[in-house]
Design a protein around this motif. Structure first.
Motif, PDB file in Angstrom:
ATOM      1  N   SER A 112     -11.790  61.915 -58.845  1.00 17.62           N
ATOM      2  CA  SER A 112     -10.613  61.809 -57.978  1.00 17.62           C
ATOM      3  C   SER A 112     -11.015  61.466 -56.550  1.00 17.62           C
ATOM      4  O   SER A 112     -10.320  60.705 -55.862  1.00 17.62           O
ATOM      5  N   ALA A 113     -12.137  62.011 -56.100  1.00 17.47           N
ATOM      6  CA  ALA A 113     -12.615  61.703 -54.751  1.00 17.47           C
ATOM      7  C   ALA A 113     -13.017  60.241 -54.632  1.00 17.47           C
ATOM      8  O   ALA A 113     -12.787  59.601 -53.599  1.00 17.47           O
ATOM      9  N   MET A 114     -13.622  59.695 -55.704  1.00 20.01           N
ATOM     10  CA  MET A 114     -13.946  58.277 -55.695  1.00 20.01           C
ATOM     11  C   MET A 114     -12.667  57.449 -55.555  1.00 20.01           C
ATOM     12  O   MET A 114     -12.612  56.499 -54.766  1.00 20.01           O
ATOM     13  N   LEU A 115     -11.628  57.831 -56.306  1.00 22.14           N
ATOM     14  CA  LEU A 115     -10.354  57.115 -56.207  1.00 22.14           C
ATOM     15  C   LEU A 115      -9.776  57.242 -54.814  1.00 22.14           C
ATOM     16  O   LEU A 115      -9.294  56.256 -54.234  1.00 22.14           O
ATOM     17  N   ALA A 116      -9.820  58.440 -54.230  1.00 21.83           N
ATOM     18  CA  ALA A 116      -9.305  58.628 -52.876  1.00 21.83           C
ATOM     19  C   ALA A 116     -10.072  57.765 -51.885  1.00 21.83           C
ATOM     20  O   ALA A 116      -9.488  57.188 -50.952  1.00 21.83           O
ATOM     21  N   GLY A 117     -11.382  57.637 -52.075  1.00 25.28           N
ATOM     22  CA  GLY A 117     -12.189  56.791 -51.201  1.00 25.28           C
ATOM     23  C   GLY A 117     -11.848  55.325 -51.339  1.00 25.28           C
ATOM     24  O   GLY A 117     -11.941  54.551 -50.374  1.00 25.28           O
ATOM     25  N   VAL A 118     -11.443  54.910 -52.538  1.00 29.10           N
ATOM     26  CA  VAL A 118     -11.017  53.519 -52.751  1.00 29.10           C
ATOM     27  C   VAL A 118      -9.686  53.260 -52.059  1.00 29.10           C
ATOM     28  O   VAL A 118      -9.458  52.189 -51.468  1.00 29.10           O
ATOM     29  N   LEU A 119      -8.773  54.228 -52.113  1.00 27.37           N
ATOM     30  CA  LEU A 119      -7.426  54.033 -51.576  1.00 27.37           C
ATOM     31  C   LEU A 119      -7.347  54.208 -50.065  1.00 27.37           C
ATOM     32  O   LEU A 119      -6.547  53.543 -49.391  1.00 27.37           O
ATOM     33  N   LEU A 120      -8.161  55.121 -49.522  1.00 27.24           N
ATOM     34  CA  LEU A 120      -8.061  55.463 -48.110  1.00 27.24           C
ATOM     35  C   LEU A 120      -8.164  54.254 -47.173  1.00 27.24           C
ATOM     36  O   LEU A 120      -7.362  54.145 -46.219  1.00 27.24           O
ATOM     37  N   PRO A 121      -9.118  53.323 -47.368  1.00 26.91           N
ATOM     38  CA  PRO A 121      -9.188  52.186 -46.442  1.00 26.91           C
ATOM     39  C   PRO A 121      -7.907  51.368 -46.381  1.00 26.91           C
ATOM     40  O   PRO A 121      -7.572  50.807 -45.329  1.00 26.91           O
ATOM     41  N   PHE A 122      -7.166  51.295 -47.488  1.00 24.18           N
ATOM     42  CA  PHE A 122      -5.929  50.523 -47.491  1.00 24.18           C
ATOM     43  C   PHE A 122      -4.861  51.211 -46.649  1.00 24.18           C
ATOM     44  O   PHE A 122      -4.076  50.547 -45.965  1.00 24.18           O
ATOM     45  N   VAL A 123      -4.817  52.520 -46.695  1.00 21.32           N
ATOM     46  CA  VAL A 123      -3.859  53.247 -45.860  1.00 21.32           C
ATOM     47  C   VAL A 123      -4.259  53.150 -44.390  1.00 21.32           C
ATOM     48  O   VAL A 123      -3.403  52.980 -43.510  1.00 21.32           O
ATOM     49  N   LEU A 124      -5.551  53.234 -44.105  1.00 24.18           N
ATOM     50  CA  LEU A 124      -6.016  53.089 -42.727  1.00 24.18           C
ATOM     51  C   LEU A 124      -5.740  51.680 -42.204  1.00 24.18           C
ATOM     52  O   LEU A 124      -5.352  51.496 -41.043  1.00 24.18           O
ATOM     53  N   THR A 125      -5.929  50.688 -43.063  1.00 24.93           N
ATOM     54  CA  THR A 125      -5.627  49.306 -42.670  1.00 24.93           C
ATOM     55  C   THR A 125      -4.148  49.139 -42.363  1.00 24.93           C
ATOM     56  O   THR A 125      -3.763  48.378 -41.464  1.00 24.93           O
ATOM     57  N   ALA A 126      -3.305  49.852 -43.089  1.00 20.25           N
ATOM     58  CA  ALA A 126      -1.868  49.799 -42.819  1.00 20.25           C
ATOM     59  C   ALA A 126      -1.565  50.333 -41.421  1.00 20.25           C
ATOM     60  O   ALA A 126      -0.715  49.795 -40.705  1.00 20.25           O
ATOM     61  N   ALA A 127      -2.277  51.395 -41.035  1.00 27.56           N
ATOM     62  CA  ALA A 127      -2.079  51.937 -39.685  1.00 27.56           C
ATOM     63  C   ALA A 127      -2.484  50.913 -38.622  1.00 27.56           C
ATOM     64  O   ALA A 127      -1.795  50.741 -37.602  1.00 27.56           O
ATOM     65  N   LEU A 128      -3.593  50.217 -38.867  1.00 35.31           N
ATOM     66  CA  LEU A 128      -4.026  49.180 -37.926  1.00 35.31           C
ATOM     67  C   LEU A 128      -3.033  48.022 -37.889  1.00 35.31           C
ATOM     68  O   LEU A 128      -2.805  47.421 -36.834  1.00 35.31           O
ATOM     69  N   ALA A 129      -2.445  47.715 -39.053  1.00 41.72           N
ATOM     70  CA  ALA A 129      -1.466  46.629 -39.107  1.00 41.72           C
ATOM     71  C   ALA A 129      -0.236  46.956 -38.265  1.00 41.72           C
ATOM     72  O   ALA A 129       0.328  46.075 -37.606  1.00 41.72           O
ATOM     73  N   VAL A 130       0.177  48.224 -38.283  1.00 41.64           N
ATOM     74  CA  VAL A 130       1.321  48.628 -37.465  1.00 41.64           C
ATOM     75  C   VAL A 130       0.986  48.465 -35.979  1.00 41.64           C
ATOM     76  O   VAL A 130       1.831  48.028 -35.176  1.00 41.64           O
ATOM     77  N   GLY A 131      -0.259  48.762 -35.619  1.00 41.57           N
ATOM     78  CA  GLY A 131      -0.662  48.561 -34.228  1.00 41.57           C
ATOM     79  C   GLY A 131      -0.689  47.109 -33.833  1.00 41.57           C
ATOM     80  O   GLY A 131      -0.323  46.745 -32.703  1.00 41.57           O
ATOM     81  N   ALA A 132      -1.102  46.240 -34.767  1.00 43.30           N
ATOM     82  CA  ALA A 132      -1.193  44.810 -34.468  1.00 43.30           C
ATOM     83  C   ALA A 132       0.165  44.126 -34.510  1.00 43.30           C
ATOM     84  O   ALA A 132       0.403  43.150 -33.789  1.00 43.30           O
ATOM     85  N   SER A 133       1.040  44.610 -35.367  1.00 43.05           N
ATOM     86  CA  SER A 133       2.367  43.991 -35.504  1.00 43.05           C
ATOM     87  C   SER A 133       3.408  45.102 -35.575  1.00 43.05           C
ATOM     88  O   SER A 133       3.952  45.407 -36.635  1.00 43.05           O
ATOM     89  N   PRO A 134       3.697  45.733 -34.450  1.00 42.12           N
ATOM     90  CA  PRO A 134       4.578  46.909 -34.461  1.00 42.12           C
ATOM     91  C   PRO A 134       5.986  46.616 -34.950  1.00 42.12           C
ATOM     92  O   PRO A 134       6.623  47.498 -35.535  1.00 42.12           O
ATOM     93  N   LEU A 135       6.473  45.399 -34.725  1.00 44.21           N
ATOM     94  CA  LEU A 135       7.839  45.109 -35.140  1.00 44.21           C
ATOM     95  C   LEU A 135       7.928  44.886 -36.645  1.00 44.21           C
ATOM     96  O   LEU A 135       8.725  45.526 -37.335  1.00 44.21           O
ATOM     97  N   VAL A 136       7.083  43.991 -37.181  1.00 44.27           N
ATOM     98  CA  VAL A 136       7.167  43.658 -38.608  1.00 44.27           C
ATOM     99  C   VAL A 136       6.559  44.772 -39.465  1.00 44.27           C
ATOM    100  O   VAL A 136       7.228  45.350 -40.329  1.00 44.27           O
ATOM    101  N   ALA A 137       5.272  45.071 -39.234  1.00 42.87           N
ATOM    102  CA  ALA A 137       4.620  46.105 -40.037  1.00 42.87           C
ATOM    103  C   ALA A 137       5.218  47.483 -39.749  1.00 42.87           C
ATOM    104  O   ALA A 137       5.446  48.278 -40.663  1.00 42.87           O
TER     105      ALA A 137
END
Length: 546
Positions: free
Chosen positions: A151-176
Motif C-alpha cells: 500500500s505504501a508503494m501505491l501511495a508513493g506512486v500516487l502522491l506525485p500526481f496529487v503534488l503536481t496538481a497543487a503546483l498546477a493550481v499555482g501555475a494556473s489558478p483560474l483554470v486548474a
C-alpha cells in the motif's frame, strides 16, 4: 481461540441462495454517468501524459510514420481489448495500459538497436511475463510482501500526481484552481459527479481564458504495421530484460494493489497472464508492454466511479471502449488530447486520485511500529522518483521497504513470544509464533486495537499494538454479498468488547464498499439486532425447512 458464539448448524456446502448462485450483472442496468466519466478520465490522463513519452521515444529512435502509428495502434488496441474483456469477465474495474516506465526506458535505449531486434526483445519479455503471470509465480512472490508495504508503494506512486496538481493550481489558478474548487463542491453536494463537474468547469474556463489549444485534427483510420522480429542477445539483455522488470514491478504490482485496496480480490494469474499474452501477440506491431495500470486504475476503482463497488466494473468496460475507438483514429485524436492544457489535466488527475491516495496512505500505517516504519521508507523511496539501472522507483521502494521490514522484525521473529506484525494471515511461516503470543488485555480497550481486512485469508482481524491477533471475523464473498460466517476471540481477550468491535468494523467495511451483508454468524446477527443502524445492510439467508 474461542468462538464469540457457537455458529448455527448448517448443511455442508449450503449458503444463502443469492450468494451461492452469482447473478450475471447487466451492463446496461449497471451503467452510470459517473462510471463512464471515470473511464473517460482514465483514457484522457493516459493520452495526455504517458503517451507523450511513447511519441518522444519513437521520435528519438527515428521510427517511420508507419512504425510510430502502428505502435500507437498496438498499445491503444491492446489496452482497450484487455480493459473491456477482463472487466466484463471478472466484473471488476480492471484497468490496463501500456508500460509508462517501459516507454521512459526506451527513450534512452531504443535508438541503439535495429527496430526489428527491439521487437524481438519485446517478444521475449512478453513470453516470460506470460509465464510468470499464468503460473502464479508473480502472485506468490508478491504475497510475501506485507500488505502495508504494498500500500505504501501505491501511495508513493500516487502522491506525485496529487503534488503536481497543487503546483498546477499555482501555475494556473483560474483554470486548474477552478477545476479543483468545482471538484470539492461536487464532493459536498454530489460525490458521484464530482470529477465530471470538475472536468466541465475546467474545460469551460480553459475555453474562456484561451488556454485551450486549437489543434489541427485529421480523422483517418489507422492500422497496424507488421515488423518481422529478429533476435539479438544485446537487445534482449539491454531492452527486453529491463522492460520485463519495470513492467512487472512498476506496473503490475501496484496495479494489483489498487484493486485490493478498493476491496476487490483480483486473480493475479488471469490478469497478469492475460495482459502479458496480449502484449506478446501485439509485439510484432510495436507494443512495448500491455499491463495492469496503477494511476488510471485508481481513478476507476474508487467511490468516484460509483458508490456501489459492484457497479464500478462499468468504468473498466467503458475505458476499454474509449481505447478501442481511439486505436482506429489515434493519430488524429491524440492531437486533440495534446491540445488540452497540461495544468488542467494535472489538476484533474490529482483531484480524481485523492480518494485512492487517502486509502493507500491509511492502510500503509495500519500495522505495528516496525511495519509502519518499513511502509514509510517504501513510500518515500517510491515518491522520490529514484531510477537506478533504468528501473523505476516503485521497484526500489519495494526493495527498500522489504529489506527494512526484514531488518526491523528479524529479532522479533526469533523470540519465543513471537512479537511481529499483524499480517500473520499472509505469512503462514509466522503462524506458530503468533499462537504463542501472550495477550494482555487488562490495560487495553477495543479502541487501542488495530483492525484490518486480510482478503487472502477472507477475514477481518484485530491486533494489539504489539501485533498479537486477538480476534477475527471470517467471511466469504458470494454473488456480490459479504457472507459473515463466524467470529472468534482469544480467551484472554474475551469480555473486553473485541467481538463487538470486530462486528462493527466488518459492517462498516461492507457499507463503505456498498455491498449487502449475510450474517450467518449468530454473534454478528445479534449485534445487528442490537444496533438497528446496520439493519439496512442485511440480506436475509433463505429459510431452511426442518
Amino acid at each position: 481461540m474461542a468462538a464469540a458464539e457457537p455458529p448455527t448448524p448448517t448443511t455442508p456446502g449450503t449458503v444463502p441462495a443469492t450468494p451461492d448462485a452469482p447473478v450475471r450483472r447487466s451492463l446496461l442496468r449497471d451503467t452510470s454517468v459517473s462510471a463512464v466519466v471515470a473511464g473517460f478520465v482514465a483514457v484522457l490522463v493516459s493520452y495526455t501524459g504517458p503517451f507523450l513519452i511513447v511519441l518522444q521515444a519513437a521520435d528519438d529512435a527515428g521510427l517511420s510514420v508507419a512504425e510510430t502509428t502502428s505502435w500507437v495502434w498496438a498499445i491503444s488496441f491492446g489496452s482497450g481489448l484487455t480493459c473491456l474483456v477482463l472487466s466484463w469477465v471478472t466484473r471488476q474495474p480492471v484497468i490496463t495500459a501500456w508500460s509508462t516506465p517501459g516507454a521512459a526506458l526506451l527513450v534512452t535505449t531504443l535508438g541503439g538497436y535495429r527496430f526489428s531486434d527491439v521487437v524481438g526483445a519485446y517478444l521475449v519479455a512478453g513470453v516470460v511475463a506470460t509465464v510468470l503471470g499464468f503460473s502464479g509465480l508473480f502472485g506468490r512472490l508478491l504475497a510475501l510482501v506485507p500488505r502495508q508495504v504494498l500500500s505504501a508503494m501505491l501511495a508513493g506512486v500516487l502522491l506525485p500526481f496529487v503534488l503536481t496538481a497543487a503546483l498546477a493550481v499555482g501555475a494556473s489558478p483560474l483554470v486548474a484552481g477552478g477545476l479543483v474548487a468545482a471538484f470539492l463542491v461536487g464532493r459536498r453536494v454530489a460525490p458521484r459527479y464530482a470529477v465530471l463537474g470538475g472536468l466541465v468547469v475546467g474545460v469551460l474556463l480553459a475555453v474562456l481564458t484561451g488556454e485551450l489549444g486549437n489543434p489541427h485534427v485529421t480523422l483517418r483510420i489507422d492500422g497496424p504495421h507488421l515488423t518481422v522480429p529478429t533476435f539479438d542477445l544485446g537487445a534482449v539483455v539491454g531492452v527486453g530484460l529491463p522492460l520485463l522488470v519495470v513492467t512487472m514491478a512498476s506496473q503490475n504490482a501496484p496495479g494489483l494493489t489498487v484493486l485490493r485496496n478498493d476491496g476487490y480480490d483480483p486473480d493475479d494469474r488471469l490478469l497478469v497472464g492475460s495482459t502479458a499474452a496480449v502484449w506478446t501477440a501485439l509485439a510484432p506491431f510495436g507494443a512495448h508492454g500491455i499491463n495492469l495500470a496503477a494511476i488510471t486504475a485508481a481513478i476507476c476503482t474508487g467511490r468516484e466511479a460509483h458508490h456501489d463497488r459492484r457497479r464500478r466494473y462499468v468504468a473498466g468496460v467503458w475505458c476499454g471502449v474509449f481505447y478501442l475507438a481511439l486505436s482506429l483514429v489515434s493519430s488524429g485524436l491524440v492531437a486533440l488530447f495534446v491540445a488540452i492544457p497540461g495544468d488542467l489535466v494535472a489538476a484533474l488527475a490529482g483531484a480524481a486520485l485523492l480518494g485512492a491516495l487517502l486509502g493507500a496512505t491509511k492502510d500503509s500505517f495500519s500495522g505495528d511500529g516496525p511495519t509502519s516504519e518499513a511502509a514509510l521508507l517504501t513510500l518515500a523511496v517510491t515518491a522520490s522518483g529514484l531510477t537506478v539501472l533504468t528501473v523505476a522507483s516503485p521497484f526500489w521502494g519495494l526493495v527498500a521497504g522489504g529489506l527494512a521490514y526484514v531488518v526491523l522484525t528479524l529479532g522479533r521473529r526469533a523470540r519465543a513470544d513471537g512479537d511481529g506484525p499483524p499480517d500473520v494471515g499472509r505469512q503462514p511461516w509466522r503462524a506458530a509464533a503468533a499462537r504463542r503470543k501472550i495477550v494482555r488485555m487488562s490495560t487495553l480497550t477495543p479502541d487501542d486495537l488495530t483492525y484490518s481486512d486480510v482478503p487472502k485469508e477472507s477475514r477481518f482481524e484485530a491486533h494489539t499494538p504489539e501485533g498479537a491477533r486477538v480476534g477475527l471475523v471470517g467471511y466469504q464473498r458470494r454473488g456480490g454479498a459479504l457472507v459473515i460466517t463466524h467470529t472468534e476471540v482469544e480467551d484472554a481477550a474475551a469480555g473486553h468488547g473485541v467481538g463487538s468491535s470486530l462486528a462493527r468494523f466488518a459492517l462498516d467495511q461492507a457499507r463503505s464498499e456498498g455491498v449487502p451483508v449475510v450474517p450467518l454468524c449468530p454473534f454478528v446477527r445479534e449485534y445487528v439486532e442490537r444496533h438497528p443502524e446496520y439493519a439496512d445492510l442485511v440480506q436475509e439467508p433463505p429459510h431452511r425447512e426442518g
